[in-house]
Design an enzyme around this catalytic site. Structure first.
Site, short mmCIF file in Angstrom:
data_model
loop_
_atom_site.label_atom_id
_atom_site.label_comp_id
_atom_site.label_asym_id
_atom_site.label_seq_id
_atom_site.Cartn_x
_atom_site.Cartn_y
_atom_site.Cartn_z
N HIS A 27 75.08 -60.68 0.67
CA HIS A 27 75.33 -59.55 1.57
C HIS A 27 76.78 -59.49 2.04
O HIS A 27 77.18 -58.54 2.70
CB HIS A 27 74.40 -59.64 2.79
CG HIS A 27 72.97 -59.36 2.43
ND1 HIS A 27 72.38 -58.15 2.68
CD2 HIS A 27 72.04 -60.11 1.79
CE1 HIS A 27 71.13 -58.18 2.23
NE2 HIS A 27 70.90 -59.36 1.68
N ASP A 42 84.43 -56.64 5.05
CA ASP A 42 83.00 -56.47 5.27
C ASP A 42 82.31 -56.31 3.92
O ASP A 42 82.80 -55.55 3.06
CB ASP A 42 82.76 -55.19 6.12
CG ASP A 42 81.56 -55.33 7.04
OD1 ASP A 42 80.65 -56.10 6.72
OD2 ASP A 42 81.54 -54.65 8.08
C1 GDG Z 1 75.86 -58.13 6.75
C2 GDG Z 1 77.22 -57.91 6.09
C3 GDG Z 1 76.33 -55.83 5.05
C4 GDG Z 1 74.16 -53.19 15.47
N1 GDG Z 1 74.13 -53.04 16.81
C5 GDG Z 1 72.89 -52.65 17.12
C6 GDG Z 1 72.15 -52.57 15.96
N2 GDG Z 1 72.96 -52.93 14.96
C7 GDG Z 1 72.57 -52.92 13.54
C8 GDG Z 1 73.24 -51.76 12.83
C9 GDG Z 1 73.25 -52.22 11.39
C10 GDG Z 1 73.37 -53.73 11.54
O1 GDG Z 1 73.06 -54.08 12.88
C11 GDG Z 1 74.77 -54.22 11.25
O2 GDG Z 1 74.95 -54.17 9.87
P1 GDG Z 1 76.36 -54.25 9.16
O3 GDG Z 1 76.19 -53.93 7.74
O4 GDG Z 1 77.30 -53.34 9.85
O5 GDG Z 1 76.93 -55.75 9.40
P2 GDG Z 1 76.40 -57.30 9.35
O6 GDG Z 1 75.43 -57.60 10.43
O7 GDG Z 1 77.63 -58.12 9.39
O8 GDG Z 1 75.65 -57.43 7.96
C12 GDG Z 1 77.45 -56.41 5.89
C13 GDG Z 1 74.99 -56.19 5.62
O9 GDG Z 1 74.86 -57.60 5.83
C14 GDG Z 1 73.85 -55.75 4.70
O10 GDG Z 1 73.97 -56.32 3.45
O11 GDG Z 1 76.47 -54.42 5.04
O12 GDG Z 1 78.69 -56.22 5.23
O13 GDG Z 1 78.26 -58.47 6.89
O14 GDG Z 1 72.06 -51.91 10.77
O15 GDG Z 1 72.49 -50.60 13.06
N3 GDG Z 1 70.85 -52.19 15.94
C15 GDG Z 1 70.27 -51.90 17.13
N4 GDG Z 1 70.95 -51.98 18.30
C16 GDG Z 1 72.23 -52.33 18.34
O16 GDG Z 1 72.82 -52.41 19.42
N5 GDG Z 1 69.01 -51.52 17.13
#
Ligand code: GDG
Length: 732
Positions: free
Chosen positions: A171, A373
């Site tokens: 990821h 990212d």
């Molecule tokens: C890893 C990789 C890759 C965030 N704040 C809240 C909330 N979130 C949810 C978002 C989103 C998720 O968390 C964050 O996903 P990201 O993709 O931005 O980042 P990572 O956590 O670092 O994820 C990344 C991912 O894995 C998938 O393969 O894209 O590059 O680093 O879904 O919505 N959700 C809620 N409240 C919040 O305050 N409900």
């Protein structure tokens, strides 16, 4: 409702393995509480398992007491917890996963810590994940392992379930070779992953970094165009599978969520992240500050609403980051705030999904500026929630999502002026341009959604994959052409398992006609000398090969002779021959049907190839103990344990001796050396020849070899010999 009852017809249950389960447990005043875990991986996989059913193996975040259960009635899938001790959490999770792999894979070598004990615990925990997964794997078509915390799990799984279909998805980014090779355990990580049948990355740049690392660090054969890697006798498929989101879910949440108080008075620039130094939150705040300096007209009109979900609070770097952001927010607010307005609203917590959807919907700008990212789902979720007046997405070029979301305003997050310019452009962009961009972004995310990703990945994982074509003359030319030009060649070959396949009984391992011809053709060249190096006795190996032009080394180097060599017998050989007879008698007492002792007049081999497989481990253990007790060195071989005299002399010493005796002490100036072997005892020769020659190990997936390259099997050795026999004339 029972687990799996929601499964769509025709879809096989999957076994998902990840560090975290989708719920994190906490023991509160009212007993065990389940909280939904936050983060990209859970966002991606939870809907998949909810729909399809199956089992999720992972760490629940705490230890359960007797009688407590992870699952609740009504769960659409099963969960199986992997328990970790406090030390393991510290070393495997906070340590190797989050202080070593996370910063290194995101290209922050200066933040990376290398600690052997962290690595050892990581290895142990990965093995435990594999054991628990193997217990759950019986009815599963596919085992799907996720992310950087579990890169060694495929290898441990392969040992436990050799026939299993194993897929892996990373990821986070896979770094370029120059960064990845800083890792002292780089080879182990690559080998761990290559035990899977399919390895998926978010974007092609990461897949290509991985293939380059495999080629340079393991010297494995790679077909970059089709993403195939030769690993032992298996071919591994590597590819890019860009993750999508459940578009309809976000779209519908945004349509149904109520208005957010205070969102209409000012233009909202929205940031949503786990609190992580890769997400570029301080840089984002500084870019806002720059905007307010360069464009005072935005003062009192815009607000940066930054949600930061607490993450990895035990790691010092994350605590420091939190302090830095607190200070920055205070400084910028202090500098620009008026009695009725502050430029930054900062929430250090998570919000419920419905509220998040409303924030996405009502924001004028999403400012998604990670310094690096893997993909970034926030950018995609924002687009899916833009159901009203369209806003603008500002996206870092260093996020995987930028590879496809090209209608966003793409920025370099390190350039404060560049990001401030993009902010100004977004805040002043007219409706027609905003709509044109957002329509395209939404259309793509709707098409390439979570289901599309899932179907594509699962199809690739279940498909019968093409095999990489066997090595050709062109491969040998690339590996050896320049190395051999103008030099004499000393070619060393192990016998069993190298020039002839391993047979049930050593007496059946004879040379094929083709292999014999290839050996003779090499030996007939005036610029090539061939030596067979075997664990068999000299008499046996000389007889069984029977080619007079060759030199032969027997008993793992203790005795040798050849056309250009004074015959050699290690001075201690006689002494140990006597003692070997006694050892033979002792070992015969543990023989069961299918195991036997082969005395080789200098060393001996305890074979157990034909015994019941369940007895292998105990036979090997007992044999090792008896061999050591008798004062011999015990070494594991293929379904056998070798007993060698402890005289500090092995195949490596023998090869060096042969080279010096044949070509003189300065041999390395004018002779090239190639050594091909398949056994643990050949590793001694690989070790001695490292940097001096090119060595090949006929490898299965389990071994960590010192050889420069690997060949899959005896056929590949035959192809190599044929190429060596036909190559352009060399030295003399
Ligand atoms: C890893 C990789 C890759 C965030 N704040 C809240 C909330 N979130 C949810 C978002 C989103 C998720 O968390 C964050 O996903 P990201 O993709 O931005 O980042 P990572 O956590 O670092 O994820 C990344 C991912 O894995 C998938 O393969 O894209 O590059 O680093 O879904 O919505 N959700 C809620 N409240 C919040 O305050 N409900």
């Amino acid at each position: 409702m029972s687990p799996n009852s929601k499964r769509n017809r025709g879809e096989q249950p999957i076994l998902v393995v990840s560090n975290r389960l989708p719920v994190t447990l906490q023991r509160g005043t009212s007993g065990l509480e389940r909280r939904r875990s936050t983060g990209g991986l859970v966002s991606a996989l939870e809907p998949v398992l909810s729909k399809q059913g199956g089992t999720w193996v992972g760490w629940p975040g705490m230890k359960l007491r007797p009688g407590e259960s992870l699952s609740e009635s009504g769960d659409p899938y099963q969960m199986r917890g992997v328990e970790l001790t406090d030390t393991e959490v510290n070393r495997y999770y906070h340590g190797f996963s989050n202080r070593t792999l996370w910063p290194l894979f995101h290209c922050f070598p200066e933040r990376t810590r290398f600690d052997r004990r962290d690595w050892e615990t990581y290895e142990e925990v990965n093995a435990r994940f594999a054991e628990i997964t193997a217990e759950e794997s019986e009815e599963t078509g596919l085992i799907w392992v996720h992310d950087y915390q579990l890169t060694r799990t495929p290898l441990h799984l392969r040992r436990l379930a050799p026939q299993a279909r194993i897929a892996f998805f990373l990821h986070i980014p896979f770094p370029p070779y120059d960064v990845f090779r800083l890792l002292p355990w780089a080879r182990q990580i690559l080998r761990g992953l290559l035990a899977a049948d399919l390895i998926g990355f978010h974007v092609s740049a990461y897949a290509s970094n991985f293939l380059t690392c495999v080629e340079h660090i393991l010297a494995a054969r790679v077909d970059s165009a089709s993403g195939l890697v030769e690993h032992g006798e298996r071919t591994v498929q590597v590819g890019a599978f860009p993750l999508g989101i459940d578009f309809e879910l976000y779209d519908s949440r945004a349509r149904h969520a109520g208005p957010q108080p205070g969102m209409r008075d000012q233009k909202i620039i929205l940031g949503v992240d786990r609190l992580d130094y890769t997400k570029g939150i301080p840089e984002r705040i500084r870019a806002l500050e720059r905007l307010l300096e360069l464009h005072p007209e935005h003062r009192e009109k815009v607000v940066l609403l930054q949600l930061a979900v607490p993450s990895r609070g035990q790691v010092a770097a994350y605590q420091e980051l939190k302090r830095e952001i607190d200070e920055l927010v205070g400084r910028v607010n202090g500098r620009f705030a008026t009695a009725t307005w502050s430029p930054i609203r900062y929430l250090y917590r998570s919000v419920p999904p419905e509220q998040l959807a409303a924030l996405y919907r009502d924001a004028q700008v999403a400012l998604v500026t990670p310094l690096r990212d893997g993909m970034n789902l926030v950018a995609k979720e924002f687009a899916a929630c833009q159901v009203d007046d369209p806003g603008v997405l500002i996206l870092s070029r260093l996020a995987g999502a930028a590879e496809s979301m090209r209608e966003a305003l793409l920025v370099n997050p390190y350039s404060l002026d560049g990001t401030a310019d993009a902010l100004h452009r977004a805040l002043t962009m007219q409706e027609p341009e905003r709509r044109s961009r957002m329509v395209a972004l939404r259309g793509r995310e709707r098409r390439y959604d979570l289901n599309f990703w899932l179907r594509g990945f699962l199809e690739a994982a279940r498909e019968t994959r093409p095999k990489l074509q066997p090595a050709t003359d062109a491969d040998f030319e690339t590996w050896l052409g320049r190395f051999l030009t103008g030099r004499r060649l000393a070619l060393f070959l192990d016998y069993d398992g190298t020039v002839t396949p391993l047979r049930r009984h050593p007496s059946e391992a004879t040379l094929s006609t083709e292999m014999r011809q290839a050996l003779v053709a090499c030996a007939e060249r005036r610029d090539t000398d061939v030596t067979i190096v075997s664990g068999r006795s000299l008499a046996d190996i000389t007889k069984i090969v029977g080619i007079s032009d060759l030199a032969h080394v027997g008993n793992h180097g203790l005795e040798f002779e050849g056309p250009k060599l004074e015959p050699f017998r290690h001075p201690d050989l006689e002494h140990y021959r006597e003692r070997l007879r006694d050892l033979t008698t002792v070992l015969e007492t543990i023989c069961i049907p299918g195991s036997w002792v082969e005395e080789k007049r200098g060393s001996l081999t305890f074979h157990y190839r034909e015994a019941d497989e369940t007895q292998y481990e105990s036979l090997a253990r007992e044999a090792r103990t008896l061999i050591q007790k008798a004062g011999f060195q015990a070494r594991d071989a293929h379904c056998a344990v070798e007993a060698c005299p402890p005289v500090g002399w092995d195949k490596g010493h023998a090869v060096l001796h042969v080279l010096r005796a044949t070509y003189g002490p300065n041999w390395s100036e004018h002779v090239r050396t190639i050594y091909v072997g398949d056994d643990e005892t050949d590793e001694d020769a690989f070790h001695v020849l490292s940097g001096l020659g090119i060595t090949f190990r006929i490898a299965n997936v389990d071994v960590l070899t010192r050889a420069s390259r690997q060949l899959p099997n005896v056929d590949a050795v035959h192809a190599l010999l044929r190429w060596l026999a036909r190559r352009r004339a060399g030295g003399r």
